[in-house]
Design a protein around this motif. Structure first.
Motif, mmCIF file in Angstrom:
data_model
loop_
_atom_site.group_PDB
_atom_site.id
_atom_site.type_symbol
_atom_site.label_atom_id
_atom_site.label_comp_id
_atom_site.label_asym_id
_atom_site.label_seq_id
_atom_site.Cartn_x
_atom_site.Cartn_y
_atom_site.Cartn_z
ATOM 1 N N ARG A 207 9.092 0.794 9.730
ATOM 2 C CA ARG A 207 9.712 -0.520 9.933
ATOM 3 C C ARG A 207 9.337 -1.467 8.796
ATOM 4 N NH1 ARG A 207 7.084 -2.851 14.813
ATOM 5 N NH2 ARG A 207 5.546 -3.602 13.322
ATOM 6 N N LEU A 208 8.072 -1.414 8.397
ATOM 7 C CA LEU A 208 7.597 -2.285 7.328
ATOM 8 C C LEU A 208 8.304 -1.962 6.003
ATOM 9 C CD1 LEU A 208 5.569 -4.509 6.692
ATOM 10 C CD2 LEU A 208 3.819 -2.744 6.413
ATOM 11 N N ILE A 209 8.488 -0.687 5.740
ATOM 12 C CA ILE A 209 9.195 -0.278 4.516
ATOM 13 C C ILE A 209 10.642 -0.764 4.559
ATOM 14 C CG2 ILE A 209 10.072 1.695 3.205
ATOM 15 C CD1 ILE A 209 7.559 3.222 4.187
ATOM 16 N N ARG A 210 11.275 -0.554 5.711
ATOM 17 C CA ARG A 210 12.682 -0.968 5.855
ATOM 18 C C ARG A 210 12.811 -2.475 5.689
ATOM 19 N NH1 ARG A 210 14.413 -4.252 9.811
ATOM 20 N NH2 ARG A 210 13.385 -2.979 11.391
ATOM 21 N N LEU A 211 11.910 -3.196 6.340
ATOM 22 C CA LEU A 211 11.968 -4.656 6.277
ATOM 23 C C LEU A 211 11.800 -5.144 4.839
ATOM 24 C CD1 LEU A 211 11.954 -7.475 7.586
ATOM 25 C CD2 LEU A 211 9.484 -7.224 7.817
ATOM 26 N N SER A 212 10.821 -4.572 4.150
ATOM 27 C CA SER A 212 10.546 -4.967 2.776
ATOM 28 C C SER A 212 11.771 -4.732 1.887
ATOM 29 C CB SER A 212 9.340 -4.166 2.278
ATOM 30 O OG SER A 212 8.898 -4.644 1.058
ATOM 31 N N MET A 213 12.385 -3.574 2.068
ATOM 32 C CA MET A 213 13.554 -3.214 1.268
ATOM 33 C C MET A 213 14.741 -4.136 1.573
ATOM 34 S SD MET A 213 14.364 0.771 0.813
ATOM 35 C CE MET A 213 14.437 1.419 -0.833
ATOM 36 N N GLU A 214 14.941 -4.409 2.850
ATOM 37 C CA GLU A 214 16.059 -5.248 3.270
ATOM 38 C C GLU A 214 15.871 -6.677 2.793
ATOM 39 O OE1 GLU A 214 17.595 -3.587 7.482
ATOM 40 O OE2 GLU A 214 16.782 -5.592 7.494
ATOM 41 N N PHE A 215 14.643 -7.147 2.957
ATOM 42 C CA PHE A 215 14.316 -8.504 2.539
ATOM 43 C C PHE A 215 14.565 -8.661 1.037
ATOM 44 C CE2 PHE A 215 11.403 -11.565 0.772
ATOM 45 C CZ PHE A 215 11.609 -12.668 1.584
ATOM 46 N N ASN A 216 14.074 -7.676 0.318
ATOM 47 C CA ASN A 216 14.264 -7.630 -1.120
ATOM 48 C C ASN A 216 15.757 -7.684 -1.474
ATOM 49 O OD1 ASN A 216 13.364 -7.336 -3.684
ATOM 50 N ND2 ASN A 216 12.739 -5.202 -3.479
ATOM 51 N N GLY B 216 2.611 -10.187 -1.691
ATOM 52 C CA GLY B 216 2.984 -8.893 -2.249
ATOM 53 C C GLY B 216 4.480 -8.653 -2.321
ATOM 54 N N LEU B 217 5.290 -9.622 -1.862
ATOM 55 C CA LEU B 217 6.745 -9.424 -1.964
ATOM 56 C C LEU B 217 7.096 -9.197 -3.421
ATOM 57 C CD1 LEU B 217 7.991 -12.230 0.429
ATOM 58 C CD2 LEU B 217 8.309 -9.783 0.764
ATOM 59 N N PRO B 218 7.951 -8.278 -3.751
ATOM 60 C CA PRO B 218 8.799 -7.483 -2.867
ATOM 61 C C PRO B 218 8.166 -6.178 -2.365
ATOM 62 C CG PRO B 218 9.391 -7.058 -5.135
ATOM 63 C CD PRO B 218 8.259 -8.037 -5.169
ATOM 64 N N ARG B 219 6.866 -6.023 -2.452
ATOM 65 C CA ARG B 219 6.242 -4.785 -1.960
ATOM 66 C C ARG B 219 5.384 -5.105 -0.747
ATOM 67 N NH1 ARG B 219 9.674 -3.475 -4.633
ATOM 68 N NH2 ARG B 219 9.587 -2.682 -6.762
ATOM 69 N N LEU B 220 6.003 -5.707 0.237
ATOM 70 C CA LEU B 220 5.280 -6.126 1.428
ATOM 71 C C LEU B 220 4.542 -4.963 2.084
ATOM 72 C CD1 LEU B 220 4.827 -8.543 3.397
ATOM 73 C CD2 LEU B 220 6.792 -7.710 4.674
ATOM 74 N N GLU B 221 5.184 -3.803 2.108
ATOM 75 C CA GLU B 221 4.573 -2.654 2.801
ATOM 76 C C GLU B 221 3.297 -2.204 2.091
ATOM 77 O OE1 GLU B 221 7.012 -2.618 0.733
ATOM 78 O OE2 GLU B 221 7.848 -0.653 0.281
ATOM 79 N N ASP B 222 3.355 -2.128 0.757
ATOM 80 C CA ASP B 222 2.164 -1.707 0.006
ATOM 81 C C ASP B 222 1.040 -2.723 0.192
ATOM 82 O OD1 ASP B 222 3.731 0.356 -0.870
ATOM 83 O OD2 ASP B 222 4.161 -0.531 -2.824
ATOM 84 N N PHE B 223 1.429 -3.994 0.160
ATOM 85 C CA PHE B 223 0.432 -5.041 0.330
ATOM 86 C C PHE B 223 -0.225 -4.947 1.706
ATOM 87 C CE2 PHE B 223 -0.460 -9.146 2.281
ATOM 88 C CZ PHE B 223 -1.575 -9.480 1.547
ATOM 89 N N CYS B 224 0.592 -4.797 2.741
ATOM 90 C CA CYS B 224 0.032 -4.768 4.108
ATOM 91 C C CYS B 224 -0.914 -3.588 4.289
ATOM 92 C CB CYS B 224 1.155 -4.710 5.141
ATOM 93 S SG CYS B 224 1.986 -6.293 5.361
ATOM 94 N N TRP B 225 -0.579 -2.458 3.717
ATOM 95 C CA TRP B 225 -1.451 -1.298 3.871
ATOM 96 C C TRP B 225 -2.795 -1.528 3.172
ATOM 97 C CZ3 TRP B 225 3.365 2.168 2.811
ATOM 98 C CH2 TRP B 225 4.100 2.260 3.998
ATOM 99 N N SER B 238 3.257 -18.408 -0.305
ATOM 100 C CA SER B 238 4.219 -19.044 -1.193
ATOM 101 C C SER B 238 5.368 -18.068 -1.451
ATOM 102 C CB SER B 238 3.539 -19.438 -2.509
ATOM 103 O OG SER B 238 2.912 -18.323 -3.096
ATOM 104 N N VAL B 239 6.546 -18.595 -1.684
ATOM 105 C CA VAL B 239 7.809 -17.869 -1.844
ATOM 106 C C VAL B 239 8.332 -17.278 -0.520
ATOM 107 C CG1 VAL B 239 9.121 -16.049 -3.012
ATOM 108 C CG2 VAL B 239 7.441 -17.325 -4.301
ATOM 109 N N ALA B 240 7.451 -16.779 0.344
ATOM 110 C CA ALA B 240 7.949 -16.321 1.650
ATOM 111 C C ALA B 240 8.368 -17.517 2.502
ATOM 112 C CB ALA B 240 6.881 -15.517 2.371
#
Lengths: 247, 339
Positions: A207-216, B216-225, B238-240
């Protein structure tokens, strides 16, 4: 005219690797000119600073896809308004590799980068479909037991579900997982099985990957429209509607 | 200070502001022009219509405008300057710590002026870091790993020189490392927004706090992990933040993911002024509630207590600010009186 349409159909196969969406759908194609067997494609991106490696991948894929047309002998790719436009245009048009184009800044080629983003695309497409199934009332266990055939026979597939399933099956195919009727529908990108115990955690990560990609994707499109604010090319509109069938 | 309808006071620290000069006179080349154009597109794309600035004002605004927007219109009790120099794009630094320091002096207790370093400056830069610590007493630095420097297109926090700088920071008591990840090109064949070097730096320097701007946007997933592994990693919002206006659903999703993976104690509000004004961001944030389905899905909630942490308490902890003491200190200053 037919040639233009053929070119646009090829361009609809080129994805922005970060967003897993086609360049025609994103309206990144700026102009296509055809002179005999020579095709020039210009494209542009949401910012001057968009990552050079991804821009290079797109430029390379434009060149390769359009080159597949039997009547095309030469493809010129022109990235516009970008900090590395000159290097990328020269490199891609003269068929240099990425490393040859940026010898002092790259250590290798882009294959690993491409693959890591295809894996993200896999998770993203799969999670979207699974969420759709959950919303339609399927339990986790039922989802994990589905075969490809079972997936195709689900009664509640509306337009949305059909597109999500097509996109997921296409990327399974790309990953060499085959789409035989008796195969398990939901597995990991590396082909290994999912189990019910770890499924909620798996879904949370996906879900986190999908969200990040979609948001991007939304962010990039918003910036693109702010930057250029133009009407899409008419052929691009046609490809936008069809693009889900191609990916 | 933001006051809720019930009269509750929320202490606000805007953890990411800038006073920049991107005027044509200060632009060194096309990149300087394109850099601010890109910022302006961000501004135009995500601001409500009534908060849109004309381009000319956006290129260069004065200190009074900043003070007015951040403190008078903007509810902030305190704000932190996060300067980036961009000396390959601008003649004088884009964000100038000396100009910031003048304002810090003019408004005691209101502003924190962070420094910045670039590990490619070698020994000389280490000396400058020491100078900043002694002269301005900095407690934090803003790092822009995507900054161009000659033929170099950026650096990583795990580069040997970067580690020397981080060690120096620790020695000097500069504990807050605000890292912005932009499209870095070193090495160019890797993901340009890769946040993995934060992971390495955070585990090598457990005594430092790493605030990853734009979470970490646009790499939110990598950042969260990474943030789940490393407890000294924080999400700068910021930016979010401005997505609260244009894409409230996405904003809600990002906030609930951050609450789920990173937690309410490690999220910091920042407006990224002058990209966006803090006033409308704070108003919308205070009025914002997570949709029911997201609360269910992630088991998180954005309660008033959580909002307090994000808007001020977390930054106060990182910068050693006692909110109660600071409130009484600020209650009689010229900004409080002029409100």
């Amino acid at each position: 005219m037919q040639q233009r349409e053929e070119v646009f159909k090829k361009l609809a196969l080129v994805n922005d690797p970060e967003l897993d969406r086609s360049l025609t759908e994103l309206e990144f194609i700026n102009e296509v000119t055809i002179q005999d067997s020579s095709v020039t494609v210009s494209f542009r991106l949401p910012t001057y600073w968009c990552s050079t490696n991804f821009a290079f991948i797109m430029a390379e894929d434009i060149r390769d896809r359009v080159s597949e047309l039997p009547w095309v002998s030469n493809v010129v790719v022109r990235l516009e308004d970008h900090c590395a436009a000159a290097e990328i245009n020269e490199g891609v048009s003269s068929r240099k590799s990425f490393f040859e184009t940026f010898p002092n800044m790259a250590k290798g080629e882009l294959q690993e980068l491409r693959e890591s983003f295809r894996i993200k695309a896999y998770f993203s497409r799969q999670e979207k479909l699974i969420q759709y199934l959950i919303r339609s009332g399927l339990e986790h266990a039922a989802i994990l037991n589905l075969t490809i055939q079972g997936l195709s026979e689900l009664p509640f597939f509306e337009a949305e579900g059909t597109v999500l399933a097509e996109r997921y099956l296409a990327i399974r195919e790309e990953f060499g997982q085959g789409n035989q009727p008796e195969q398990t529908a939901f597995i990991r990108p590396d082909g290994s099985e999912l189990d019910p115990e770890s499924f909620p955690d798996y879904l949370a990560s996906a879900r986190l990957i999908r969200l990040s990609m979609e948001f991007n994707g939304h962010h990039c499109q918003g910036l693109f429209q702010t930057r250029y604010g133009t009407e899409p090319l008419s052929e691009m509109e046609a490809c936008k509607n069809e693009s889900s069938a191609f990916v | 200070m933001f006051k809720t309808a019930n009269g509750e006071e929320i202490f606000v620290i805007d953890s990411h502001i800038a006073l920049w000069d991107a005027s044509p006179e200060n632009q060194l080349n096309i990149h300087g022009e394109q850099f601010i154009n890109c910022f302006y597109d961000y501004h135009k794309n995500l601001s409500p219509a009534q908060y849109l600035w004309p381009k000319e004002k956006f290129l260069k605004y004065d200190a009074e405008t900043l003070i007015h927007d951040v403190f008078t219109k903007g509810y902030a009790d305190m704000a932190i300057f996060q300067p980036v120099f961009l000396t390959d794009f601008y003649k004088k630094p884009f964000g100038d710590i000396e100009k910031n320091a003048e304002l810090v002096k003019m408004y005691p207790g209101r502003l924190i002026g962070n420094g910045s370093f670039d590990p490619r400056d070698g020994e000389q830069g280490l000396e400058y870091l020491e100078f900043m610590a002694k002269t301005y007493g900095i407690k934090g630095v803003k790092l822009y790993t995507a900054e161009w420097r000659g033929s170099s297109r950026g650096y990583k926090l795990t580069d040997p020189w970067a580690e020397r700088y981080l060690a120096k920071c620790e020695e000097l008591g500069i504990v807050n490392i605000h890292a912005h990840k932009g499209p870095t090109l070193t090495p160019l064949d890797r993901d340009a927004f890769d946040v993995a070097d934060i992971d390495g730096a955070a585990s090598n320097f457990p005594g430092l706090n790493f605030i990853v701007e734009h979470c970490g946007l646009p790499r939110l997933e990598d950042f969260c992990w990474i943030a789940t592994q490393e407890k000294n990693v924080y999400a700068g919002l910021s930016v979010a933040m401005p997505f609260i206006h244009t894409r409230p659903r996405y904003f809600a999703q990002i906030i609930s993911e951050l609450l789920y993976w990173v937690g309410e104690d490690r999220m910091l509000f920042g407006s990224d002024y002058a990209l966006w004004e803090p006033g409308w961001l704070i108003e919308k944030f205070m009025a914002f509630e997570l949709p029911e389905d997201l609360k269910q899905e992630t088991g998180t909630d954005l309660t008033l207590a959580v909002k307090r942490k994000i808007l001020g308490e977390n930054a106060a902890r990182l910068y050693g600010i006692d909110i109660a003491a600071q409130k009484s200190l600020l209650s009689q200053d010229k900004l409080a009186v002029s409100r």
